[in-house]
Design a protein around this motif. Sequence first.
Motif, PDB file in Angstrom:
ATOM      1  N   GLY A 132       0.756  -1.209  -0.004  1.00 28.25           N
ATOM      2  CA  GLY A 132      -0.448   0.135  -0.099  1.00 28.25           C
ATOM      3  C   GLY A 132       0.930   1.519   0.172  1.00 28.25           C
ATOM      4  N   ARG A 133       1.670   1.031   1.048  1.00 24.76           N
ATOM      5  CA  ARG A 133       2.741   2.645   0.843  1.00 24.76           C
ATOM      6  C   ARG A 133       3.182   2.885  -0.462  1.00 24.76           C
ATOM      7  N   TYR A 134       4.218   1.833  -1.136  1.00 26.34           N
ATOM      8  CA  TYR A 134       5.076   1.790  -2.211  1.00 26.34           C
ATOM      9  C   TYR A 134       3.832   1.618  -3.454  1.00 26.34           C
ATOM     10  N   ALA A 135       2.600   2.150  -3.495  1.00 28.33           N
ATOM     11  CA  ALA A 135       1.665   1.715  -4.765  1.00 28.33           C
ATOM     12  C   ALA A 135       1.097   3.336  -4.062  1.00 28.33           C
ATOM     13  N   ILE A 139       5.481  10.078  -2.821  1.00 24.76           N
ATOM     14  CA  ILE A 139       6.426   9.131  -2.005  1.00 24.76           C
ATOM     15  C   ILE A 139       7.598  10.239  -1.778  1.00 24.76           C
ATOM     16  N   LEU A 140       6.991  11.402   0.014  1.00 25.05           N
ATOM     17  CA  LEU A 140       7.556  12.360   0.372  1.00 25.05           C
ATOM     18  C   LEU A 140       8.760  11.151   0.734  1.00 25.05           C
ATOM     19  N   ILE A 141      10.391  12.137   0.846  1.00 24.60           N
ATOM     20  CA  ILE A 141      11.080  11.480   1.406  1.00 24.60           C
ATOM     21  C   ILE A 141      12.631  12.791   1.362  1.00 24.60           C
ATOM     22  N   SER A 142      13.509  12.839   2.520  1.00 28.90           N
ATOM     23  CA  SER A 142      14.174  13.450   2.624  1.00 28.90           C
ATOM     24  C   SER A 142      15.719  13.423   2.074  1.00 28.90           C
ATOM     25  N   LYS A 144      19.620  13.513   1.045  1.00 26.39           N
ATOM     26  CA  LYS A 144      20.951  14.550   0.632  1.00 26.39           C
ATOM     27  C   LYS A 144      21.155  14.928  -1.081  1.00 26.39           C
ATOM     28  N   THR A 145      21.368  15.875  -0.759  1.00 29.26           N
ATOM     29  CA  THR A 145      21.491  16.576  -2.461  1.00 29.26           C
ATOM     30  C   THR A 145      22.836  17.824  -2.192  1.00 29.26           C
ATOM     31  N   LYS A 146      23.398  17.906  -3.208  1.00 30.12           N
ATOM     32  CA  LYS A 146      24.461  18.904  -3.065  1.00 30.12           C
ATOM     33  C   LYS A 146      24.012  20.033  -2.614  1.00 30.12           C
ATOM     34  N   ARG A 147      23.060  20.856  -2.170  1.00 32.16           N
ATOM     35  CA  ARG A 147      22.843  21.547  -1.778  1.00 32.16           C
ATOM     36  C   ARG A 147      22.351  21.765  -0.172  1.00 32.16           C
ATOM     37  N   GLY A 148      22.421  19.849  -0.021  1.00 39.56           N
ATOM     38  CA  GLY A 148      21.998  19.892   1.446  1.00 39.56           C
ATOM     39  C   GLY A 148      20.458  19.070   1.412  1.00 39.56           C
ATOM     40  N   MET A 149      19.898  19.182   2.129  1.00 39.77           N
ATOM     41  CA  MET A 149      18.665  18.082   2.166  1.00 39.77           C
ATOM     42  C   MET A 149      17.579  18.379   1.902  1.00 39.77           C
ATOM     43  N   SER A 150      16.793  17.827   0.897  1.00 43.56           N
ATOM     44  CA  SER A 150      15.790  18.510   0.262  1.00 43.56           C
ATOM     45  C   SER A 150      14.956  17.427   0.037  1.00 43.56           C
ATOM     46  N   ASP A 151      13.976  18.047   0.466  1.00 42.23           N
ATOM     47  CA  ASP A 151      11.921  16.678   0.389  1.00 42.23           C
ATOM     48  C   ASP A 151      12.229  16.598  -1.123  1.00 42.23           C
ATOM     49  N   ILE A 152      12.165  15.611  -1.810  1.00 45.78           N
ATOM     50  CA  ILE A 152      11.999  14.685  -3.321  1.00 45.78           C
ATOM     51  C   ILE A 152      10.490  13.701  -3.196  1.00 45.78           C
ATOM     52  N   ASP A 153       9.945  13.469  -4.056  1.00 46.04           N
ATOM     53  CA  ASP A 153       8.322  12.593  -4.516  1.00 46.04           C
ATOM     54  C   ASP A 153       9.121  11.738  -5.159  1.00 46.04           C
ATOM     55  N   ILE A 154       9.561  10.394  -4.563  1.00 46.61           N
ATOM     56  CA  ILE A 154       9.917   8.991  -5.402  1.00 46.61           C
ATOM     57  C   ILE A 154       8.990   7.992  -6.084  1.00 46.61           C
ATOM     58  N   PHE A 187      15.172   4.613  -0.322  1.00 46.94           N
ATOM     59  CA  PHE A 187      13.939   3.496  -1.130  1.00 46.94           C
ATOM     60  C   PHE A 187      13.187   2.676   0.423  1.00 46.94           C
ATOM     61  N   ILE A 188      14.357   2.315   1.373  1.00 44.14           N
ATOM     62  CA  ILE A 188      13.388   2.339   2.945  1.00 44.14           C
ATOM     63  C   ILE A 188      13.055   3.207   3.282  1.00 44.14           C
ATOM     64  N   SER A 189      13.763   4.701   2.713  1.00 46.24           N
ATOM     65  CA  SER A 189      13.634   5.509   4.459  1.00 46.24           C
ATOM     66  C   SER A 189      12.062   6.458   3.893  1.00 46.24           C
ATOM     67  N   ALA A 190      11.414   5.497   2.675  1.00 46.22           N
ATOM     68  CA  ALA A 190      10.252   5.906   2.634  1.00 46.22           C
ATOM     69  C   ALA A 190       8.545   5.762   3.926  1.00 46.22           C
ATOM     70  N   LEU A 191       9.390   5.275   4.801  1.00 45.24           N
ATOM     71  CA  LEU A 191       8.591   3.951   5.923  1.00 45.24           C
ATOM     72  C   LEU A 191       8.962   4.661   7.235  1.00 45.24           C
ATOM     73  N   LYS A 192      10.157   6.016   7.213  1.00 46.22           N
ATOM     74  CA  LYS A 192      10.171   6.498   8.150  1.00 46.22           C
ATOM     75  C   LYS A 192       8.645   7.117   8.239  1.00 46.22           C
ATOM     76  N   GLY A 193       8.550   7.160  10.067  1.00 57.26           N
ATOM     77  CA  GLY A 193       7.978   8.350  10.355  1.00 57.26           C
ATOM     78  C   GLY A 193       6.203   7.471   9.854  1.00 57.26           C
ATOM     79  N   GLU A 194       5.652   7.741   9.553  1.00 52.27           N
ATOM     80  CA  GLU A 194       3.712   7.137   9.835  1.00 52.27           C
ATOM     81  C   GLU A 194       3.909   6.067   9.333  1.00 52.27           C
ATOM     82  N   TYR A 195       4.622   5.352   9.017  1.00 50.75           N
ATOM     83  CA  TYR A 195       5.089   4.078   8.299  1.00 50.75           C
ATOM     84  C   TYR A 195       6.168   2.969   9.632  1.00 50.75           C
ATOM     85  N   ASP A 196       6.533   3.751  10.744  1.00 49.22           N
ATOM     86  CA  ASP A 196       7.286   3.201  11.409  1.00 49.22           C
ATOM     87  C   ASP A 196       7.533   2.035  11.412  1.00 49.22           C
ATOM     88  N   GLU A 197       5.798   1.344  12.185  1.00 48.70           N
ATOM     89  CA  GLU A 197       6.249   0.047  12.565  1.00 48.70           C
ATOM     90  C   GLU A 197       6.452  -1.143  11.268  1.00 48.70           C
TER      91      GLU A 197
END
Length: 219
Positions: A132-135, A139-142, A144-154, A187-197
Amino acid sequence: MNKLRLRYSKTQRAKYISHLDLMSTMQRALLRAEIPLQYSQGFNPHPYLSVALPLPVGLDSTCELMDIRVTEETLDLTGIAQKITACLPDGLEVTDCYIPAVKFTEIAWIEIHGTLIFDSGPPADAVAGLRGRYAQKSILISKKTKRGMSDIDIAQHIKDVEFLHGSNITLSAKISAQNPTLSPDNFISALKGEYDELFPDYAFFSRKEIFDSNMTVFK
């Protein structure tokens, strides 16, 4: 012919060799195998070696690619892969050697396989929750980019995701190789936060194949 492409695997203890140490190891093996490497000019000449997608330490792979330049215009490629492998440590194996037809910039996707380990065993509904999560369309994650941490939709940069429930959760997926580059950790960081379980206590990943934008195996 001045450029050759090596396809190789990096497994077992070799997966803990850093990228810089890998380059040194491959260079020594190529010299021992008497491959006529082409060197740069200048005060500190070095052989032309280029890896497609540097592998993070601890990740194993059966689909790594390295381009090398040689001095000979014609070179019999028969047995070269085996000759180089004989000069490499355990866990590194050259499986093919050929003349490349396309550039590394044409790589678009990487197939990864993974194992998610939970200290108390996977939750009973883990596979349904993960699917369900990956469908989801977003899917927003933080990252690291050359400019620092950024939120991107993967969400649009992941495809063909599958999970199987056993003593651990196993998975396979294809993730973007470039523009943006996604790692298994992303990929797996998409589970942090709301999907911690559903976030595992440990996770192990490997690269299995690479593809171009048409989902053709990249050569």
